[in-house]
Design a protein around this motif. Structure first.
Motif, PDB file in Angstrom:
ATOM      1  N   TRP A  43       0.824  -1.201   0.000  1.00 38.58           N
ATOM      2  CA  TRP A  43       0.000   0.000   0.000  1.00 38.58           C
ATOM      3  C   TRP A  43       0.864   1.259   0.000  1.00 38.58           C
ATOM      4  O   TRP A  43       0.565   2.235  -0.686  1.00 38.58           O
ATOM      5  N   SER A  77      -6.077  -3.856  -1.664  1.00 33.21           N
ATOM      6  CA  SER A  77      -7.149  -2.943  -1.261  1.00 33.21           C
ATOM      7  C   SER A  77      -7.878  -2.397  -2.481  1.00 33.21           C
ATOM      8  O   SER A  77      -7.272  -1.770  -3.358  1.00 33.21           O
ATOM      9  N   LEU A  82      -7.779   1.623  -2.513  1.00 33.43           N
ATOM     10  CA  LEU A  82      -6.530   2.175  -3.031  1.00 33.43           C
ATOM     11  C   LEU A  82      -6.331   1.784  -4.490  1.00 33.43           C
ATOM     12  O   LEU A  82      -5.796   2.567  -5.289  1.00 33.43           O
TER      13      LEU A  82
END
Length: 465
Positions: free
Chosen positions: A326, A367, A370
């Motif tokens: 991330w 995710s 994201l």
């Protein structure tokens, strides 16, 4: 003369039966020879025959169409590669289901519904796909790979609007969906008992997807639970293996999503079962205290107990791995120029990061939230928001739909399921359900006519006479 006529007709029937029997034997011999000589041809022929039968049944009955389609949603892990393109059951079941919906709406005009948020659904879906296609052609290192993901997203989204425009019988939808997923869960649980070292995945792409699938359907059951004619005691008993399979997927996000639904169930039934709920809360408190006590004593990261203890852990294991990816994605987004507005194309993170931090495979941006900003930028994310908000606004009983939407939001935070159809279909069902009462009788008549064609012939003969 009567005996002679009877004898000729009897011999005629015997002759016809003998010819049919010989023909069947000949076909069986040919089929066996083909299967032994060319097994791939035999398998292909069986698949074609099954597809033709499924198409005929689906067009004649929306119930068959829904059952086949729901099974395809659950079986997203079954796939074949044709010319570098991955094909899943959804790809064949989706157009068949849409055709069946169109045919059913033509037979039963009363099943057609209207949603005031249909413009938001269409504009959000089309805008999301259009931005992804544009950015993929402009910036993706592998344009073909991004286009393939766009096709998969289109297949996932294309049934949303039709599902919100044609009302299905919620009793059959819930009962059949629960039966199918429960059967898959039961077989998976048996497999886990035989080999406890594995994670339950069912027919899904991976265990995390299976966990999200189970959590989403439990959210659907919660939404319909207010109607005793839909979620009956038999349906509840039938659904028992689903949360068990969810737990055995060892998907921690799905565990949290399940906990959210359980809390909502407790709040919904607090006045009816206060003692049971208080005892459950006390047991939960004792369990949390025990887990806190063994937190530093659980060493094997491959056990279920370790995942329970570290249900929210970003310092070790897969939690730390995801956080590292991330951070890489955020740094790459921040380094972009105007392309940050529309992203770089669908699923381009592994294209820009062909090797992950473990030097094993291409990086995977888990995710969805994201991933949206990375793939389609802020413009595409805005279209996604329009789509999701329009779906939620179209739900009449929004308070009952919240657990489903929250459960999916939690699961997609760590596992990107935007490419599969099941989360979109589950949310669309809560929109259709508000207006599905008028379709129940018509579907019953449809199935009754389908199941008893000889009665129709007798009725026509009686009228003609």
């Amino acid at each position: 003369m009567r005996p002679r006529i009877s004898g000729r007709s009897t011999s005629g029937r015997s002759g016809a039966s003998s010819a049919e029997l010989c023909g069947l034997v000949a076909l069986a011999v040919v089929a066996v020879c083909v299967a032994l000589a060319a097994p791939l041809v035999a398998i292909a022929a069986m698949c074609v025959a099954a597809a033709v039968a499924a198409a005929i049944l689906s067009i004649r009955s929306i119930r068959w169409a829904w059952s086949i389609y729901f099974f395809a949603l659950c079986a997203n892990g079954l796939q074949v590669t044709v010319g570098g393109f991955t094909v899943r059951p959804e790809y064949a079941a989706t157009p068949l289901f849409l055709l069946a919906l169109y045919a059913y709406a033509g037979r039963e005009p009363s099943a057609r519904t209207r949603s005031p948020f249909i413009v938001g659904l269409i504009s959000g879906s089309v805008g999301l796909v259009a931005v992804g296609l544009t950015s993929g052609m402009l910036f993706a290192p592998e344009t073909a790979a991004s286009l393939r993901m766009a096709v998969q997203l289109i297949v996932a989204l294309i049934a949303v609007v039709p599902l919100t425009r044609v009302a299905l019988d919620p009793r059959f939808v819930v009962r059949s969906g629960t039966a199918i997923l429960s059967a898959i869960s039961t077989v998976s649980i048996v497999g886990f008992v035989l080999d406890p070292s594995t994670r339950v995945a069912g027919l899904a792409f991976e265990p995390n997807i299976m966990g999200c699938l189970c959590a989403g359907w439990i959210g659907v059951l919660y939404y319909f639970a207010g109607d005793g004619s839909v979620v009956t005691r038999q349906v509840v008993l039938l659904a028992a293996p689903i949360p068990v399979a969810l737990i055995l997927t060892t998907t921690r996000a799905a565990w949290i999503a399940l906990a959210v639904v359980v809390v909502c169930v407790m709040g919904r039934n607090a006045a009816r079962y206060p003692v049971t709920i208080v005892c459950s809360l006390l047991a939960f408190t004792v369990g949390v205290a025990y887990l806190h006590d063994v937190y530093y004593r659980v060493g094997d990261a491959d056990t279920i107990l370790w995942r329970v203890v570290h249900v929210i852990d970003i310092e070790s294991g897969t939690g730390a791995y995801r956080l590292q990816l991330w951070n890489i994605a955020i740094d790459q987004i921040a380094a972009r120029d105007w392309s940050a507005a529309i992203g770089t194309g669908f699923n381009t993170f592994p294209q820009f990061n062909p090797v992950d931090p473990t030097n094993v495979a291409a990086a995977y941006l888990s995710s969805m939230w994201l991933g949206l900003i990375y793939d389609v930028g802020f413009v595409g994310s805005a279209f996604f928001a329009v789509l999701a908000i329009s779906l939620f606004l179209g739900v009449r009983h929004k308070r009952h739909a919240l657990p489903l939407f929250i459960a999916l939001a939690i699961c997609t935070s760590v596992t990107n399921v935007i490419w599969f159809a099941f989360p979109w279909v589950f949310m669309a069902l809560t929109v259709t359900a508000a207006r599905s009462g008028s379709s129940s009788a018509s579907e019953e008549n449809d199935v009754r006519r389908l199941g008893h064609p000889h009665k129709r012939r007798r009725h026509r003969a009686a009228v003609a006479s």
